[in-house]
Scaffold this motif. Structure first.
Motif, PDB file in Angstrom:
ATOM      1  N   GLY A 138       0.800  -1.219   0.000  1.00  0.00           N
ATOM      2  CA  GLY A 138       0.000   0.000   0.000  1.00  0.00           C
ATOM      3  C   GLY A 138       0.829   1.264   0.000  1.00  0.00           C
ATOM      4  O   GLY A 138       0.398   2.287   0.538  1.00  0.00           O
TER       5      GLY A 138
ATOM      6  N   PRO B 109      -2.059   5.909  -1.842  1.00  0.00           N
ATOM      7  CA  PRO B 109      -1.212   5.090  -0.986  1.00  0.00           C
ATOM      8  C   PRO B 109      -0.490   5.930   0.060  1.00  0.00           C
ATOM      9  O   PRO B 109      -0.559   7.164   0.034  1.00  0.00           O
TER      10      PRO B 109
ATOM     11  N   MET C 246      -6.021  -2.565   3.970  1.00  0.00           N
ATOM     12  CA  MET C 246      -5.705  -2.973   2.604  1.00  0.00           C
ATOM     13  C   MET C 246      -6.931  -3.605   1.935  1.00  0.00           C
ATOM     14  O   MET C 246      -7.200  -3.371   0.753  1.00  0.00           O
TER      15      MET C 246
END
Length: 366
Positions: A201, A281, A334
């Protein structure tokens, strides 16, 4: 030294925006005779690749009747602008801040007991310039089994080398560039502007992004120059990720602040872009030595001024399998597509002090 048979960069085909990359296993044994031969052959291949890449770009632009695509420092645009790593090695993820040609990179890797065979290493740009071992670092990058992003100094050095090779006058501060080899220049030519690792991520960029703008829409100048942003009204978000439904059931895009990027506060004030980045991210970046370590909720700045006598800093994350077992928050975020924090990622910050002041601390970082 971490000597290996380098993996050749891919310069084939036309410029693309994103591409997956998967590096296989490596050995950390000391260099053997066959590895010397491998490095020589790889150097020849890289030399041919850089020349082939320049020819391809030139032919492509002439055929299309348009100007040759270049970076802000007038270098050829890399074959891959946004590099995506879809398969990581089973060890740790290590992200290192601005090296600037300082030998502390090798000291830091020794301190971390970096394992080429299993660990994942990403350098956050400005690999070269100002420090004494810029060429050593360029020589080491293909041997370290690592990835790296393009910093403004990396691009400026490549530009100076191209000027020198073309018989043009270059800035005296790049005098050392005269001794750069084709193989070393090829390393710089191949550097993308971002490296993303979706399984963690995270994304690595040298300077940063304009908040609210998708990474694919970010300007090259911004990605290796921005430090601050100034708010200038509002606009619609360009990604559908945050679209919301109205009472009629029709999706609409959220209205978000619109920002103007600037390189230095003296050019127009503003505030640190990382403080406004909301992810995903999570971004790891460098470039901002004045602020040193930056610990924003969804962005981590790793330029701790090594070349100015400060430190060289790395962010270290556990192997992906361990992280998924240790951090339930990481797994949950996630799965939901939410931004992850340093705490979710179990980030450990590791640094080594600079052995000396390689560039006067009073000098304005660029």
């Amino acid at each position: 030294m971490y000597a290996l048979c380098p993996q050749l960069m891919n310069y084939q085909g036309d410029p693309i925006i994103t591409a997956p990359c998967n590096r296989g296993g490596h050995t950390s044994q000391r260099m053997r005779p066959w590895q010397n031969s491998c490095i020589v052959l790889a150097g020849i291949a890289l030399t041919m690749a850089i020349m082939r890449r320049l020819v391809q770009l030139s032919r492509g632009s002439h055929a299309a009747g348009r100007a040759l695509p270049v970076t802000p420092y007038k270098c050829p645009v890399p074959a891959v602008i946004h590099q995506r790593i879809d398969h990581v090695k089973p060890g740790r993820l290590i992200i290192v801040g601005d090296c600037h040609g300082t030998p502390e990179l090798f000291r830091l890797l020794d301190k971390l007991q970096y394992n080429i065979a299993t660990d994942n290493l990403v350098l956050a740009g400005d690999l070269v310039n100002k420090g004494p071992v810029s060429r050593d670092i360029l020589d080491a990058v293909p041997k370290l089994g690592c990835w790296a992003v393009r910093g403004n100094h990396d691009d400026a050095v490549l530009s100076a080398w191209l000027q020198f090779r073309a018989g043009q006058q270059m800035n005296p501060k790049f005098e050392w560039v005269r001794n750069m080899t084709d193989e070393e220049a090829a390393v710089l030519l191949g550097l993308p502007f971002t490296v993303s690792i979706p399984q963690y991520g995270i994304v690595v960029v040298h300077a940063g992004f304009v908040p609210g703008l998708p990474i694919a829409h970010q300007d090259m100048w911004v990605m290796y120059k921005v430090r601050n942003v100034v708010r200038e009204g509002e606009g619609q978000e360009l990604t559908h990720g945050s679209a919301t439904k109205t009472s009629s059931g029709v999706k609409r895009l959220d209205v978000i602040p619109r920002y103007r990027p600037i390189e230095k506060a003296k050019d127009g004030g503003g505030e640190a872009w990382g403080a406004l980045w909301r992810g995903p991210p999570h971004v790891f970046f460098g470039h901002d030595a004045i602020r040193r370590l930056q610990l924003h909720p969804h962005a981590t700045g790793l330029d701790t001024g090594c070349v100015y006598g400060g430190q060289l800093t790395a962010a270290v994350m556990p192997p992906l399998a361990e992280l998924r077992k240790q951090s339930s928050a990481f797994v949950a975020k996630m799965r939901l597509g939410e931004p992850v924090s340093r705490e979710d990622l179990r980030v450990e910050l590791v640094a080594v002090d600079a052995a000396e002041v390689y560039s006067p601390p009073g000098a304005v970082p660029t």
